[in-house]
Design a protein around this motif. Sequence first.
Motif, PDB file in Angstrom:
ATOM      1  N   ALA A  78       0.852  -1.194   0.000  1.00  0.00           N
ATOM      2  CA  ALA A  78       0.000   0.000   0.000  1.00  0.00           C
ATOM      3  C   ALA A  78       0.883   1.238   0.000  1.00  0.00           C
ATOM      4  CB  ALA A  78      -0.938  -0.013   1.215  1.00  0.00           C
ATOM      5  N   GLY A  79       0.248   2.394   0.033  1.00  0.00           N
ATOM      6  CA  GLY A  79       0.990   3.639   0.067  1.00  0.00           C
ATOM      7  C   GLY A  79       1.543   4.017  -1.295  1.00  0.00           C
ATOM      8  N   ALA A  80       2.624   4.773  -1.305  1.00  0.00           N
ATOM      9  CA  ALA A  80       3.207   5.244  -2.559  1.00  0.00           C
ATOM     10  C   ALA A  80       4.041   4.178  -3.250  1.00  0.00           C
ATOM     11  CB  ALA A  80       4.080   6.471  -2.287  1.00  0.00           C
ATOM     12  N   SER A  81       4.421   3.127  -2.522  1.00  0.00           N
ATOM     13  CA  SER A  81       5.263   2.088  -3.125  1.00  0.00           C
ATOM     14  C   SER A  81       4.470   1.268  -4.134  1.00  0.00           C
ATOM     15  CB  SER A  81       5.836   1.175  -2.045  1.00  0.00           C
ATOM     16  OG  SER A  81       4.800   0.484  -1.385  1.00  0.00           O
ATOM     17  N   SER A  82       5.167   0.771  -5.135  1.00  0.00           N
ATOM     18  CA  SER A  82       4.534  -0.044  -6.171  1.00  0.00           C
ATOM     19  C   SER A  82       4.298  -1.457  -5.669  1.00  0.00           C
ATOM     20  CB  SER A  82       5.421  -0.078  -7.416  1.00  0.00           C
ATOM     21  OG  SER A  82       5.615   1.210  -7.942  1.00  0.00           O
ATOM     22  N   PRO A  83       3.273  -2.133  -6.177  1.00  0.00           N
ATOM     23  CA  PRO A  83       3.024  -3.524  -5.774  1.00  0.00           C
ATOM     24  C   PRO A  83       3.999  -4.464  -6.475  1.00  0.00           C
ATOM     25  CG  PRO A  83       1.459  -2.878  -7.442  1.00  0.00           C
ATOM     26  CD  PRO A  83       2.254  -1.641  -7.131  1.00  0.00           C
ATOM     27  N   PRO A  84       4.270  -5.627  -5.898  1.00  0.00           N
ATOM     28  CA  PRO A  84       5.101  -6.620  -6.584  1.00  0.00           C
ATOM     29  C   PRO A  84       4.352  -7.166  -7.800  1.00  0.00           C
ATOM     30  CG  PRO A  84       4.868  -7.123  -4.238  1.00  0.00           C
ATOM     31  CD  PRO A  84       3.857  -6.076  -4.576  1.00  0.00           C
ATOM     32  N   VAL A  85       4.941  -7.057  -8.969  1.00  0.00           N
ATOM     33  CA  VAL A  85       4.276  -7.518 -10.170  1.00  0.00           C
ATOM     34  C   VAL A  85       4.062  -9.029 -10.135  1.00  0.00           C
ATOM     35  CG1 VAL A  85       6.381  -7.857 -11.528  1.00  0.00           C
ATOM     36  CG2 VAL A  85       4.237  -7.250 -12.674  1.00  0.00           C
ATOM     37  N   VAL A  86       4.893  -9.748  -9.369  1.00  0.00           N
ATOM     38  CA  VAL A  86       4.710 -11.192  -9.230  1.00  0.00           C
ATOM     39  C   VAL A  86       3.329 -11.502  -8.676  1.00  0.00           C
ATOM     40  CG1 VAL A  86       5.486 -13.235  -7.970  1.00  0.00           C
ATOM     41  CG2 VAL A  86       7.170 -11.710  -9.003  1.00  0.00           C
ATOM     42  N   VAL A  87       2.894 -10.728  -7.695  1.00  0.00           N
ATOM     43  CA  VAL A  87       1.590 -10.979  -7.080  1.00  0.00           C
ATOM     44  C   VAL A  87       0.470 -10.653  -8.059  1.00  0.00           C
ATOM     45  CG1 VAL A  87       0.102 -10.457  -5.113  1.00  0.00           C
ATOM     46  CG2 VAL A  87       2.581 -10.511  -4.813  1.00  0.00           C
ATOM     47  N   VAL A  88       0.655  -9.616  -8.864  1.00  0.00           N
ATOM     48  CA  VAL A  88      -0.343  -9.290  -9.894  1.00  0.00           C
ATOM     49  C   VAL A  88      -0.497 -10.483 -10.839  1.00  0.00           C
ATOM     50  CG1 VAL A  88      -0.906  -7.758 -11.806  1.00  0.00           C
ATOM     51  CG2 VAL A  88       0.125  -6.817  -9.724  1.00  0.00           C
ATOM     52  N   TRP A  89       0.603 -11.113 -11.214  1.00  0.00           N
ATOM     53  CA  TRP A  89       0.533 -12.269 -12.103  1.00  0.00           C
ATOM     54  C   TRP A  89      -0.079 -13.481 -11.403  1.00  0.00           C
ATOM     55  CZ3 TRP A  89       2.661 -13.414 -17.188  1.00  0.00           C
ATOM     56  CH2 TRP A  89       2.918 -12.255 -17.923  1.00  0.00           C
ATOM     57  N   LEU A  90       0.113 -13.588 -10.115  1.00  0.00           N
ATOM     58  CA  LEU A  90      -0.540 -14.682  -9.385  1.00  0.00           C
ATOM     59  C   LEU A  90      -2.058 -14.485  -9.363  1.00  0.00           C
ATOM     60  CD1 LEU A  90       1.896 -15.205  -6.366  1.00  0.00           C
ATOM     61  CD2 LEU A  90       1.649 -16.630  -8.412  1.00  0.00           C
ATOM     62  N   VAL A  91      -2.519 -13.236  -9.307  1.00  0.00           N
ATOM     63  CA  VAL A  91      -3.962 -12.976  -9.408  1.00  0.00           C
ATOM     64  C   VAL A  91      -4.456 -13.397 -10.791  1.00  0.00           C
ATOM     65  CG1 VAL A  91      -5.754 -11.213  -9.370  1.00  0.00           C
ATOM     66  CG2 VAL A  91      -3.894 -11.123  -7.700  1.00  0.00           C
ATOM     67  N   LYS A  92      -3.666 -13.111 -11.824  1.00  0.00           N
ATOM     68  CA  LYS A  92      -4.041 -13.572 -13.164  1.00  0.00           C
ATOM     69  C   LYS A  92      -4.137 -15.096 -13.208  1.00  0.00           C
ATOM     70  CE  LYS A  92      -1.740  -9.842 -15.780  1.00  0.00           C
ATOM     71  NZ  LYS A  92      -0.853  -9.565 -16.931  1.00  0.00           N
ATOM     72  N   TRP A  93      -3.267 -15.775 -12.478  1.00  0.00           N
ATOM     73  CA  TRP A  93      -3.277 -17.239 -12.437  1.00  0.00           C
ATOM     74  C   TRP A  93      -4.564 -17.759 -11.802  1.00  0.00           C
ATOM     75  CZ3 TRP A  93      -2.401 -21.559 -14.388  1.00  0.00           C
ATOM     76  CH2 TRP A  93      -2.183 -22.730 -13.688  1.00  0.00           C
ATOM     77  N   VAL A  94      -5.048 -17.086 -10.751  1.00  0.00           N
ATOM     78  CA  VAL A  94      -6.340 -17.456 -10.161  1.00  0.00           C
ATOM     79  C   VAL A  94      -7.460 -17.251 -11.184  1.00  0.00           C
ATOM     80  CG1 VAL A  94      -7.979 -17.041  -8.291  1.00  0.00           C
ATOM     81  CG2 VAL A  94      -5.539 -16.770  -7.873  1.00  0.00           C
ATOM     82  N   LEU A  95      -7.444 -16.102 -11.847  1.00  0.00           N
ATOM     83  CA  LEU A  95      -8.461 -15.801 -12.844  1.00  0.00           C
ATOM     84  C   LEU A  95      -8.441 -16.817 -13.972  1.00  0.00           C
ATOM     85  CD1 LEU A  95     -10.611 -13.858 -14.033  1.00  0.00           C
ATOM     86  CD2 LEU A  95      -8.712 -12.567 -15.060  1.00  0.00           C
ATOM     87  N   PHE A  96      -7.256 -17.200 -14.413  1.00  0.00           N
ATOM     88  CA  PHE A  96      -7.139 -18.192 -15.484  1.00  0.00           C
ATOM     89  C   PHE A  96      -7.775 -19.511 -15.058  1.00  0.00           C
ATOM     90  CE2 PHE A  96      -5.061 -21.727 -17.571  1.00  0.00           C
ATOM     91  CZ  PHE A  96      -5.069 -21.350 -18.907  1.00  0.00           C
ATOM     92  N   ARG A  97      -7.455 -19.996 -13.861  1.00  0.00           N
ATOM     93  CA  ARG A  97      -8.033 -21.269 -13.401  1.00  0.00           C
ATOM     94  C   ARG A  97      -9.535 -21.155 -13.204  1.00  0.00           C
ATOM     95  NH1 ARG A  97      -6.226 -21.950  -8.504  1.00  0.00           N
ATOM     96  NH2 ARG A  97      -4.695 -20.253  -8.447  1.00  0.00           N
ATOM     97  N   ASN A  98      -9.989 -19.999 -12.760  1.00  0.00           N
ATOM     98  CA  ASN A  98     -11.417 -19.741 -12.600  1.00  0.00           C
ATOM     99  C   ASN A  98     -12.146 -19.902 -13.934  1.00  0.00           C
ATOM    100  OD1 ASN A  98     -13.967 -18.599 -12.228  1.00  0.00           O
ATOM    101  ND2 ASN A  98     -13.192 -16.599 -11.607  1.00  0.00           N
TER     102      ASN A  98
END
Length: 506
Positions: free
Chosen positions: A144-164
Motif C-alpha cells: 500500500a501507500g506510494a510504493s509499487s506492488p510486486p508484479v509477481v503478485v499481480v501475475w498470481l492474481v491472473k493465475w487465479v483468474l485463469f483457473r477460474n
Amino acid sequence: MDLAGEGYWLVRLLFQRGLAVVYLAAFVVAARQFRPLAGENGLLPLGEFAERAAFGERPSLFHLVPSDRAVGAAAWTGVALSVAAVVGVPYWLPEAYATPASMLLWLALWGLYLSFVNAGRVFYGYGWESMLLETGFLAVFLGAGASSPPVVVVWLVKWVLFRNMFGAGLIKVRGDDCWRNLTCMDYHYETQPMPNPGSWYAHHLPDRFHRVEVLGNHVVELAVPFLYFAPQPYAAVGGAATVLFQGWLMLTGNFAWLNALTVVQAVATFSDGVLARLAELAGLAGPAPAALPVSTPATVPTATPVYLQWLSVLLAAVVLALSVGPVRNVLSEAQAMNASYDPLSLVNAYGAFGSVTRDRYQLVIEGSRADDPAADDWTAYGFAGQPVRTDERPPQWTPYHLRLDWQLWFAAMRPRPGSRQRWLVTLLERLLEGDEATRSLLGDDPFGDDPPERVRVTRYRYRFTTPAERRETGDWWVRERVGTYVAPASLADLRSRRRGRRAAAF
C-alpha cells in the motif's frame, strides 16, 4: 520480469477496493445468516463442528470459542475491517507503516473469513468461498501507500483468474452434451439456482441468440484466458472481454459474489497505462504522463520494498507447488467442479455448470394450524430468492448470498431428502417452534408469532410462463406438483426423526 511492478499502482488500488467490497458483502452475510445456519443453535450446530472436525483439517477460530457471541464478534469485526479496506485506511498512514498495516489488515480479513468457511460446512460449500480466500490471501502481499506492488503478485492474481475461467470452460465441454451442441442456454435461465428479474426475458430470447451465447461462452472461457498473460494491450482486451461476460451473468442471474469477484480479479489484466488511456477516452482525465496513473499518490510511485519483493517470490514458489493438484484436476477427464487441496484454501480448482438441468424443481414448505389438515388448510412459507408464488417476479440479490435458498435448490434435485439435507428436518422443527433466528432466513412467514401445528414439504416442477401466458395471467411461473418431499409432521414427529438421525455422517 520487473519485480518492482512500477506500472500497477492504480491497478492495485482498484483491485483492493473491489476486493474489499466483496469481503464486505461476505461478512454482512455472515453477520446476518451464520448463527441461524451454523451457530450454537443453528441448523448445523457449531458445537458439532468443534467436536468432530480436526483443527488441522478445517482451521477456524470457532474451534477455540464455539459460541454465537464469538460468531457475532468475528462477523462484525470483518465488516469493520472491510470498510477500512474500502476507504483505504493503510494509504492514510506514513509510508513506512502503509505496507505493514495493509498486510495485517488483509491477513485479518482472510483469517476471519477462513473461520466462517470451514465452520459453515454445507452452507459454505461453494466455489466462490475458496476463491475469495485464495484471492484475499494474495492481497496480503500487494502492499500500500506510494510504493509499487510486486508484479509477481499481480501475475498470481491472473493465475487465479485463469483457473477460474478455464476450469469453468473445460468442465462444460466435458460435462454435458448441451454445451457441445450449443443448446444449454435454452434451459439455463429457467433452471439456474436463483433467477433474477432479467432471467425471464433472457430465457425468451431467440434460439439463434442462445446458440451464439453458448459459442461465445466457449470463446471467453477457453480461448480468452490465454490473453491474460499476453503483453498489453492484448491482456487488457482479455480482461475487458471477461468483465463484459461477467456483467451479462450479473444481469441475468443471482450468483452471490462469484461474478463480482471475477471482475475484481480481471482488474489484474490491465496496467496503469491502459487504465489512464481508458479514463482519458471516457473523459474522466486529461492526458497523463505514461509513468503516472490517472490518480497518483502524493509522489511518483516508489519502488516495492525489498522485503515485500522477497516475500512475493516466496509466495510464488508456494503457489506453484500447491498448483500441482488443481492443474491435474483441470487436465483430468474426471475434473471436479470445485475443489480445495489444502486446509487454508490457498490454491484451488474451479469450474461451474458442468451440467445443466432441463427441469426446475422447487421445494415448497407449508404449515397448517389444523390437527388433521385438509388439502386447503396449508399455507406456504415464502423465501427471499427461491420462487414459491407464481405471480412474484424473480428478485435481484447479487452480490448478497442467500445461503438457505441455495441449499433448497440443491435439495430439490432429489425426489427425497438425502444425508446432506439433514439440516432440513431441523429447519422444519425450528419453524414449528417459531424460532425467530430461523424465521429471519425466510422471505415471508405467514404465521408470524403463532407457529403452525404441522408442516410438510411439497416438491413442484416450475417453468417460466410463455409471453402469451404472462400477458394473460400476469404470472412469471407455471408450476405442477410432482410429489411429497416430507410428509406432514408435528413437532413431536420431527424431534423423533432427528433423534433417529443423530448418528448420521458429519
